[in-house]
Design an enzyme around this catalytic site. Sequence first.
Site, PDB file in Angstrom:
ATOM      1  N   ASN A 197       0.846  -1.182   0.000  1.00  0.00           N
ATOM      2  CA  ASN A 197       0.000   0.000   0.000  1.00  0.00           C
ATOM      3  C   ASN A 197       0.887   1.240   0.000  1.00  0.00           C
ATOM      4  O   ASN A 197       2.122   1.146   0.004  1.00  0.00           O
ATOM      5  CB  ASN A 197      -0.971  -0.004   1.192  1.00  0.00           C
ATOM      6  CG  ASN A 197      -0.252  -0.048   2.538  1.00  0.00           C
ATOM      7  OD1 ASN A 197       0.831   0.510   2.712  1.00  0.00           O
ATOM      8  ND2 ASN A 197      -0.858  -0.731   3.503  1.00  0.00           N
ATOM      9  N   LYS A 198       0.297   2.401  -0.010  1.00  0.00           N
ATOM     10  CA  LYS A 198       1.053   3.654  -0.139  1.00  0.00           C
ATOM     11  C   LYS A 198       2.068   3.817   0.982  1.00  0.00           C
ATOM     12  O   LYS A 198       3.241   4.138   0.746  1.00  0.00           O
ATOM     13  CB  LYS A 198       0.065   4.825  -0.150  1.00  0.00           C
ATOM     14  CG  LYS A 198       0.697   6.187  -0.376  1.00  0.00           C
ATOM     15  CD  LYS A 198      -0.403   7.244  -0.431  1.00  0.00           C
ATOM     16  CE  LYS A 198       0.162   8.643  -0.590  1.00  0.00           C
ATOM     17  NZ  LYS A 198      -0.927   9.665  -0.641  1.00  0.00           N
ATOM     18  N   LYS A 199       1.645   3.542   2.211  1.00  0.00           N
ATOM     19  CA  LYS A 199       2.542   3.699   3.365  1.00  0.00           C
ATOM     20  C   LYS A 199       3.712   2.721   3.285  1.00  0.00           C
ATOM     21  O   LYS A 199       4.872   3.096   3.509  1.00  0.00           O
ATOM     22  CB  LYS A 199       1.758   3.486   4.660  1.00  0.00           C
ATOM     23  CG  LYS A 199       2.588   3.645   5.915  1.00  0.00           C
ATOM     24  CD  LYS A 199       1.744   3.438   7.162  1.00  0.00           C
ATOM     25  CE  LYS A 199       2.593   3.570   8.425  1.00  0.00           C
ATOM     26  NZ  LYS A 199       1.769   3.338   9.655  1.00  0.00           N
ATOM     27  N   GLU A 200       3.423   1.464   2.957  1.00  0.00           N
ATOM     28  CA  GLU A 200       4.474   0.449   2.857  1.00  0.00           C
ATOM     29  C   GLU A 200       5.476   0.796   1.759  1.00  0.00           C
ATOM     30  O   GLU A 200       6.685   0.613   1.926  1.00  0.00           O
ATOM     31  CB  GLU A 200       3.843  -0.926   2.597  1.00  0.00           C
ATOM     32  CG  GLU A 200       3.053  -1.468   3.774  1.00  0.00           C
ATOM     33  CD  GLU A 200       2.186  -2.668   3.409  1.00  0.00           C
ATOM     34  OE1 GLU A 200       1.825  -3.437   4.326  1.00  0.00           O
ATOM     35  OE2 GLU A 200       1.844  -2.817   2.214  1.00  0.00           O
ATOM     36  N   ASP A 267      -5.658  -8.402   1.419  1.00  0.00           N
ATOM     37  CA  ASP A 267      -5.774  -9.830   1.104  1.00  0.00           C
ATOM     38  C   ASP A 267      -6.676 -10.038  -0.102  1.00  0.00           C
ATOM     39  O   ASP A 267      -6.405 -10.883  -0.963  1.00  0.00           O
ATOM     40  CB  ASP A 267      -6.359 -10.594   2.303  1.00  0.00           C
ATOM     41  CG  ASP A 267      -5.471 -10.531   3.530  1.00  0.00           C
ATOM     42  OD1 ASP A 267      -4.247 -10.385   3.358  1.00  0.00           O
ATOM     43  OD2 ASP A 267      -6.000 -10.620   4.648  1.00  0.00           O
TER      44      ASP A 267
END
Length: 469
Positions: A197-200, A267
């Site tokens: 995701n964006k944060k990761e 998921d």
Amino acid sequence: MLFTKKTPRILVIGDLMVDHYIWGESTRISPEAPVQVIDVKSENNRLGGACNVANNLASLGANVEICGVVGQDSMGDWLVKALDDIGVDIQHVIRDTSRPTTQKSRFLLGNQQVLRVDREIKNDISKALQEKIFSDLECRICDYDAIILSDYNKGVLSKELIQKFISLAKSENKPILCDPKGRDFTKYKGATLLTPNKKEAQIASDIEIVDQKTLQECAKKIKQECNLTVSLITLSEDGIGILDKNDEICIVPTSAREVFDVTGAGDTVIAALAFCLAQKIDIYEACRFANAAAAVVVSKVGSATANLTEIEKILNPIVESRTKVISLNVLMEILHQQRKKVVFTNGCFDILHRGHVQYLEQARALGDLLVVGLNTDASVKRLKGKGRPINSQEDRALVLSGLESVDYIVYFDEDTPYHLIERIQPDFLVKGADYKDKEVVGSEFAKEVVLMDYVENHSTTNLIKKIRG
């Protein structure tokens, strides 16, 4: 969205977890500390982590095998049985006496999560278990159409094991998708794609994403450092950003939907992407499909799944009426997730008339959704005799699907819908008033039986006689 006739076989390897939900109410503060006192109203377990990925794949209709480690405990027993119950192959699930089954307990007031308690050991599993996992699957990798590595940093997927599976998948030209965790994405080097995701993605690349240019730089850096076939970043309500062949960023937008809970949405995305790539569907169409699947699950509370019927309603709303005809297994999944008051009725509905329409409208008004059990052509013929049905089951189902009052239609081939009612266990079982003082098949499985008056002088039999006359 077009799929091949072949059912894809997909292998999921990763951290197996139980998501434990406790629902309650709070009307007071504890006298012992400034915290809420929760009166527990209900609680249940759901499949989490890699298990939720497998659950999503099963809901989409894939043949799924799962590999991971659980404890020799009651939660491990529950998890293995729950996977088996939904048709996931559990032959590669390993029991380890040295660690507990990972369990995440979430406390909710209404739909709002207020606390999470984790029970887990995050150390890597032993080298012996890692070797067993690889040796058990090495000779079978050619049997799968796609592989998913679902990494939750709970100890199953070491860097060494990840690289061994990526090399093995590439040697057999199988797509391998990884849900990454941590700062170092190079442990997934050589994978087909990652789903950060964006944060990761920001943490792994050290690039803050503030606009389309920085999004492109971030995706490009991850692709180069990890030697990926496809580089994409999930953007929550903004969809999925994907690098094209010219390393230009392309945004695949999501579908607008009310959000109740984002738990497990990642998921769903990786499961949907693997489901498509296993059938050699273009990556852009796969992202569109994954966005729609995610839109379905975030509209539900807790770890949830999306089925093809729900996804099709988002992708092609104009053909929604055609998707009302579903299998009993898909229906049961929908009912399990939605927790709504279910009304059930059944019939041949050979020539739909005013009496049918009013009857179905009145039935639907009793609850949240109406399920219609529809006799197949063979069933109608046995019940009504030669010359019936007038209309085929497909034609009858399509006409019924056009009614706003009808939510789902399930065929049954028996003379009665006994087994349908036994599985569905509706809140309301509706029949015509002519069943007064008669036994209503399946009544023991319904909370309430409701007999409704028919519209006078309107029946299929009379219509047929009138036409033939």
